[in-house]
Design an enzyme around this catalytic site. Structure first.
Site, PDB file in Angstrom:
ATOM      1  N   ASP A 113      -3.193   6.207  10.116  1.00  0.00           N
ATOM      2  CA  ASP A 113      -2.569   6.792   8.934  1.00  0.00           C
ATOM      3  C   ASP A 113      -2.630   8.307   9.005  1.00  0.00           C
ATOM      4  OD1 ASP A 113      -1.921   7.108   5.920  1.00  0.00           O
ATOM      5  OD2 ASP A 113      -1.990   4.938   6.161  1.00  0.00           O
ATOM      6  N   HIS A 168      -2.785   9.870   1.467  1.00  0.00           N
ATOM      7  CA  HIS A 168      -2.363   8.502   1.740  1.00  0.00           C
ATOM      8  C   HIS A 168      -3.429   7.688   2.473  1.00  0.00           C
ATOM      9  CE1 HIS A 168       0.302   5.418   3.680  1.00  0.00           C
ATOM     10  NE2 HIS A 168       0.939   5.511   2.522  1.00  0.00           N
ATOM     11  N   SER A 219       2.528   0.353   1.461  1.00  0.00           N
ATOM     12  CA  SER A 219       1.386   1.079   2.042  1.00  0.00           C
ATOM     13  C   SER A 219       0.072   0.605   1.441  1.00  0.00           C
ATOM     14  CB  SER A 219       1.520   2.575   1.764  1.00  0.00           C
ATOM     15  OG  SER A 219       2.326   3.202   2.688  1.00  0.00           O
TER      16      SER A 219
END
Length: 1352
Positions: free
Chosen positions: A120, A347, A533
């Site tokens: 990620d 994220h 996600s």
């Protein structure tokens, strides 16, 4: 990357799988760059006319919500109420996938012993909940930047001086801590602009805070300057004296400069120095952040607690309290490279928190597997925002294998040209098949249309793709909706299958939203995000629980058995068969999956790989049956299915492969459409069988079927393999033009309507009118269309529309004739959720089209126009062509290529092969500033579906300043005029492949200024462009009747200046007009379909005026020979080197000889001065400057200035060739004179600076002034060539403000920055006491003149 999955239009380089949801309230913290990006994007949706709802009546339905049912009058409408515990549970949903039931039965199997690699944007090791596991072990075992975006070149080695100080790569003096062990006493140094390590959000915050402080200091300086000016004006009411005028101008210039500084302030950030050394055991790293701290007391190198590679000691640091950004350091290549690892988005931390966060004081907010340990593999490149790169992806796979991970979670992806294809997919297959790593990835956020799953999660055989589910509890708690839905459903934006080759696309679903930890630099501990996600780590955490239990109970761990378990025990979310394309096999149920693996622990570890082809065709090989065309859906077809049992690569031939045999009973979900054999016996070598599909009698629309095999001896295993069969039967439209009218569609929250239309041949665009009525609160709709074309990404159009009141809206978009079009209309899952009124929608879809015989128009560079034939096959259309050329593409070949094996272990594949890099160097020049973009046709626009591992480029100038960098999606960058170097970096393990790319063609695409746009003309006659008659404007096309016209090439006068022959002008051409828009809106008149048009720049005009053979001269042959000999001697003089005393002596003897032979010959003396200037002055700098002065004086002395002035004051006859030659000679003499005076002035100024004030005689100062006054007689001393001397003169006269003004003008006129000018600028501002400006300019020096190019 995915905040806008699969959307190159939304800059695919933001490929984080993150979507926005409708929520409000205190849990939406908008400080995250990822969240901010998501707000402007949208994600994927469900299936034909049915909301993807949970079916609690089903025996395999999801568990009931944790919220309580109540009839309390104070409850929200519908009687749904959350308690405080259930509210906290909704923030980190786990009950939905059975985690509560599993952990109640197996409290020790909470992820302990499971290792998850997070592919990620980089996990923050300082984030809440990511410090330890539930059993006290370190949560994060390693933190790696796989992209190289934080790499710092530390190959420069220095040693400390007697005071224990070293000079850092930035030039700063750094004091080393005396307690640091360094047996070699060698310090590796490097530096980096700190903003290159930060996210845009953090950089923006820091810039605001730093700007505030800088403004205060600048305002104080302005007040000071204004005070000095006022005092001067008060003291000198009349400024008639020239000296006073100049003094006044100087004060005014100071004030003006400070004000302009405030207007043009652009903070590029402080520079940090990085120092690495080996302490005898490990490599250590220290960072100096004094420039960031802004004080003399903080951030000193000696105060830094040294770090080593994170995996060794698991320590991190924070740059400063101001940024609150944590980082780790890793050292590679024997200290020559240091990787400073920061995250490029919140994220990854959020994703990691969902999978495995542990909050001992807030257990309800724990991640799914709090006992699991993590490895952070940063694949998002900070240089590209947060887009993944091929380099990052491959290094991450290498790291996952090296760390012996059990699982990979990857919440990244994008659309793909070919499913299940590419270098990363090949390596991922190896990771799963050979190294037994379970790979889980997000399916994408590009719904609600079908065929929107992205790579790698939704399109790859070895990877488990996860869709996003929202439960009533999540809606009520995390999203804070007024009234949650009665049942769970798939988020509207969650991507749908099938893939282009017929595979299901989505494997399972999991909760797609959570409030989870975020990095410390966001200045908050957790944040709400939602998207596939978030669904992916939820599923990954659930699988980590399985892994934990399997390891504890000694059950063999295999991606094959785990996948079978989770797919065959998932809870159905909908009873509609076609909803499997939305939800996959259902909602993950951890407890049921564990029961499955317990029961299956003695079964062979095998995965059935399916390869399908239509009988009679050998290609393409498919993974499912997908009938989408009108013809295919009206006839019976037969398909061969090859079953290939796949064992892990270490499987034993005798013990596993030879005895393997399974007798499977085949099932069809609808035998009236799909016919199959009853049984099949499968051995290790596989088996094939045929399927007959007859869709002739089914209704139009979407239909989904499956063929699956059941082990008749153990039916509890469920399907051993599945063959997905998707049939889309489109409707055919009639009329002129073809029209589809849909009336009175009723929409509630989450409802989706799909229509499949056989786009008529001849259609090229669609005009849509959408009317809404009968609703109260505003309604939000997603409109998507998709067409599938072989070897091309899905052709997708989308719009997000909000109707605040009943009204109508118009849209138009391009289509491909002859391909089935899906039109999906979805009311967003939370839109109108509290209203009892459905939305009534009317839809009208009208197809238009103008067919052209050649879609791509290429003008060959001749004067001839190109004939175009247009037809309308559907209805009468207005033909009104418009074409404009607005860009120019220039091809380049590399001027240099370099192949090298990469030196570090992070670039060694698990197979042991070292990755090889090819660096191609290109040179290009811009005569004017322009926006340019590199384009590599072979490699661009493909990351997952590319057999080359990686590509990366950077554009820099001669000072090593990097203006732009990028990878598969190049972007335009604005460059000033100048010469540039572009380096293209390509990686692969196979050197033969790279060898073939050594002469790779690259294009530099430049935008033309609007004034340079070239509108093309159209004609009805072939001679129109020459004779100027027969202009073609427009006509009405009658259906079926062709019309022809010509498009003319641009005239010679329209071509951009300096466009080289062979370059290509490109632009677009449109032919029709949109009928549904307001006719007054000229910009919307043309149809939405544009085609490429190009024009090749022809060879340059040949000069017809041939050089005259040479007029008869007055000089004899012997005279001409003597001149040639003289000029050759002078030329030879400049080629001699003066590296040692012997060389210098020989040079001096030659100079003396030539002076004697050609006394007072100005060109010779000018050349001698040039040679003297090129000498390197080491010790005796004053002596060198005196030598320059002497050489300059000789040049000046050789020129008759009166004669020169007299000649230059006269005008020569332009027709007289001899006069023009003599004029040119005189101008050269003047330039030699001016240059000598200029160099003498610089030398005098340099001597003054080297001597103390007392040692400078007044006569020397007078000489400088006299020399300067002589110079301004001949040239403009403020011009770019001579302005530096004016700056020095103003400075020595005590007018630094004026000097700075002149210097700024010089800098602005320079085509390429010169370091000496900026050094002089810093000296001037320091003399005036403007320390804040000096600091600002020094930071910019690191941008303009970095010591080295950064590593790739």
């Amino acid at each position: 990357m995915w905040p806008s999955l699969h959307k190159p239009v939304a800059r695919v380089h933001v490929r984080l799988l993150l979507a926005v949801s409708a929520f409000s309230g205190p849990l939406h913290f908008g400080t995250s760059g990822a969240v901010a990006a998501a707000v402007t994007t949208r994600g994927p949706s469900p299936s034909r006319g049915v909301a993807a709802t949970a079916m609690p009546s089903s025996s395999s339905s999801p568990p009931p919500s944790s919220a309580e049912e109540t009839t309390d009058a104070a409850s929200p409408a519908g009687g749904f109420r959350l308690t405080e515990p259930s509210f906290l549970e909704s923030l980190m949903p786990k009950k939905e996938i059975g985690v509560d039931r599993f952990l109640a039965a197996h409290p020790e199997y909470d992820g302990r012993g499971a290792f998850i690699a997070i592919f990620d944007s980089g996990v923050d090791p300082a984030a809440a909940g990511l410090q330890t596991t539930s059993d006290g072990k370190p949560k994060i075992l390693d933190v790696i930047d796989c992209t190289g975006s934080g790499d710092v070149d530390t190959s420069k080695v220095v040693k400390a001086d007697a005071d224990g100080a070293i000079v850092g790569a930035s030039g700063a003096r750094l004091v080393v801590n005396s307690s640091w062990k360094n047996p070699s006493q060698e310090w590796h140094v490097g530096c980096k602009l700190i903003y290159e390590l930060f996210t845009d959000t953090l950089t923006s915050r820091l810039k605001k805070e730093r700007k505030k402080k800088w403004d205060e200091e600048n305002q104080e300086a302005i007040s000071d300057a204004l005070k000095q000016l006022n005092e001067f004006e008060k003291k000198h009411t009349k400024v008639d004296d020239a000296t006073l005028k100049k003094a006044h101008e100087d004060l005014q210039s100071r004030l003006d400069y400070l004000r302009k500084q405030a207007e043009g302030y652009d903070d590029k950030g402080p520079v940090i120095d990085i120092v690495a050394w080996h302490d005898g055991d490990v490599w250590r790293v220290a960072v100096d952040t004094q420039t960031l701290q802004g004080t003399n007391n903080g951030g000193k190198l000696a105060d830094f607690v040294p770090l080593t590679n994170y995996r060794l000691e698991r320590k991190y640091a924070i740059f400063s309290k101001l940024d609150a950004c944590s980082f780790v350091a890793n050292v590679y290549d024997d200290g020559n490279l240091v990787s400073i690892v920061t995250d490029c988005s919140p994220h990854a931390t959020h994703v990691a928190g969902i999978a495995a966060a542990f909050h001992p004081d807030e257990p309800l907010l724990n991640g799914v597997a709090p006992g699991a340990q993590l490895i952070s593999c940063k694949i998002g490149d900070t240089r590209l925002g947060s887009m993944e790169t091929g380099t990052g992806l491959v290094r991450a796979l290498i790291a996952a294998v090296e760390h012996k991970c059990d699982l990979i979670n990857m919440s990244y992806g994008e659309a793909t040209l070919l499913p299940d294809y590419g270098r990363f997919i090949d390596l991922s297959n190896e990771v799963v098949d050979k190294h037994r790593i379970i790979f889980i990835s997000s399916a994408g956020n590009n719904g609600p249309a079908l065929n929107t799953v992205g790579a790698p999660g939704g399109t790859s055989t070895s990877i488990i793709g996860v869709g996003a589910y929202v439960s009533p509890a999540m809606a009520a708690g995390a999203h804070c909706v007024v009234q949650p839905p009665a049942e769970g459903m798939e988020y509207t934006w969650s991507s749908r299958g099938p893939t282009a080759d017929g595979d299901l696309g989505v494997s399972i679903s999991a909760p797609g939203g959570a409030v989870a930890p975020v990095p410390t630099w966001t200045l908050q501990s957790r944040m709400l995000m939602n998207g596939t996600s978030m669904a992916s780590p939820s599923a990954c955490g659930g699988v980590a629980l399985l892994v934990s239990g399997m390891k504890a109970e000694g059950i063999p761990l295999s991606p094959y058995s785990v996948r079978k378990a989770i797919e065959n025990t998932a809870a159905s979310i909908s009873n509609a068969p076609e909803e499997k394309l939305t939800t996959g096999n259902g909602l993950l149920q951890v407890d049921r999956a564990f029961e499955y693996v317990q029961q299956a622990k003695k079964l062979p570890l095998v995965s059935y790989r399916i390869s399908i082809n239509q009988v009679g065709k050998s290609i393409p090989k498919l993974r499912g049956i997908y009938l989408r065309g009108s013809t295919a859906c009206h006839q019976t077809s037969e398909w061969t299915v090859e079953l290939d049992p796949k064992f892990h690569e270490d499987a034993s031939n005798l013990e596993q492969l030879v005895p393997f045999e399974e007798c499977l009973q085949l099932h069809s979900t609808d035998t009236s459409v799909v016919q199959i054999p009853e049984y099949i016996l499968v051995t290790n070598n596989g088996r094939s069988f045929n399927i007959v599909v007859n869709p002739a009698n089914i209704s139009s629309g979407l239909h989904y079927y499956e063929v699956y095999g059941i082990d008749y001896k153990a039916p509890w295993r469920g399907p051993i393999f599945r063959v997905p069969i998707t049939v889309i039967k489109p409707i055919t439209l009639l009329g002129e033009p073809p029209l589809l009218s849909i009336s009175n569609l009723s929409f509630r929250s989450g409802h989706i309507e799909r229509r499949f239309i056989n786009v008529p041949f001849g259609a090229s665009w669609v005009e849509v009118t959408m009317r809404t009525s009968a609703f109260d609160t505003p309604r939000r709709f997603f409109l998507d269309t998709v067409q599938i074309c072989p070897l091309k990404r899905p052709i997708k159009w989308e719009a997000v529309v909000t109707f605040s009141s009943p009204s109508s809206k118009n849209f138009s978009f391009p289509v491909e004739g002859g391909l089935t079009l899906e039109l999906s209309i979805a009311q967003f899952w939370s839109s109108g959720i509290a209203s009892h009124e459905p939305t009534c929608v009317d839809f009208e879809v009208v197809f238009h089209g103008i067919c052209i015989d050649e879609k791509v128009i290429a003008l060959d560079g001749s004067e001839s126009p190109l004939r175009i034939v247009a037809r309308s096959l559907l209805a009468s259309e207005k033909l009104a062509p418009v074409a404009t050329l607005n860009k120019i593409k220039i091809p380049y070949r590399p001027v240099e290529c370099n192949l090298s094996s990469l030196p570090t272990d992070r670039d060694r594949l698990p197979s042991g092969k070292q990755i090889i890099a090819l660096i191609l160097t290109y040179k290009f020049k811009l005569d004017d500033g322009a926006e340019v973009k590199p384009h590599v046709p072979l490699l661009n626009n493909r990351i997952y579906d590319n057999k080359f591992e990686s590509q990366f480029y950077r554009i820099s100038d001669s000072n090593k300043r990097v203006y732009s960098s990028g990878d598969v999606y190049p972007s335009f960058v604005k460059l000033p005029k100048g010469e540039y170097t572009l380096q293209l970096y390509i990686r692969h393990e196979n050197v033969q492949f790279l060898e073939k790319l050594k002469q790779l063609v690259l294009f530099i695409e430049r935008k033309l200024d609007k004034k340079e746009f070239i509108p093309l003309s159209f004609y009805s006659q072939p001679d129109g462009p020459i004779i100027g008659s027969g202009t073609f404007k427009s006509t009405i096309l009658v259906p079926g009747e062709p019309e022809a016209f010509y498009v003319g090439p641009p005239s010679r006068e329209q071509l951009p200046k300096n466009a080289p022959p062979g370059a290509v002008l490109v632009g677009s051409i449109t032919y029709g007009t949109v009928s549904t828009f307001n006719k007054k809106d000229e910009q919307k008149q043309h149809d939405p379909v544009s085609y490429r048009i190009s024009y090749t720049i022809p060879p340059s005009k040949v000069n017809g005026d041939k050089e005259k053979a040479g007029s008869v001269g007055t000089k004899s042959i012997s005279e001409q020979l003597a001149e040639e000999v003289r000029d050759t001697k002078i030329k030879f003089l400049s080629s001699l080197k003066q590296e040692n005393e012997e060389d210098k002596s020989a040079w001096s003897e030659l100079v003396a000889s030539l002076k004697s032979e050609y006394p007072k010959y100005t060109p010779l003396l000018a050349k001698i001065l040039e040679c003297v200037l090129q000498k390197t002055a080491y010790d005796d700098k004053i002596g060198h400057e005196k030598e320059v002065i002497a050489a300059a004086d000789e040049v000046v002395g050789s020129i008759d200035k009166e004669e020169l002035a007299k000649y230059l004051s006269l005008n020569s006859d332009p027709e007289d060739e001899e006069a023009q030659k003599f004029k040119k000679k005189m101008e050269e003499t003047r330039d030699q004179l001016a240059d000598a005076l200029y160099q003498k002035g610089l030398a005098l100024a340099e001597i003054e600076s080297l001597k103390s004030d007392e040692s400078i005689e007044a006569s020397a100062k007078d000489i400088f002034e006299e020399n300067y006054k002589e110079l301004i007689k001949w040239v403009d001393a403020k011009s770019a060539k001579y302005g530096t001397l004016t700056v020095l003169r103003e400075r020595r006269c005590g007018r630094p403000g004026t000097a700075l003004k002149v210097l700024n003008e010089l800098i602005q006129n320079e085509s390429e920055p010169k370091k000496k000018l900026y050094d002089l600028k810093i000296q001037l501002v320091e003399e005036m006491g403007w320390s804040h400006v000096s600091t600002y300019e020094k930071q910019w020096m690191q941008v303009r003149f970095p010591p080295t190019l950064p590593p790739f």
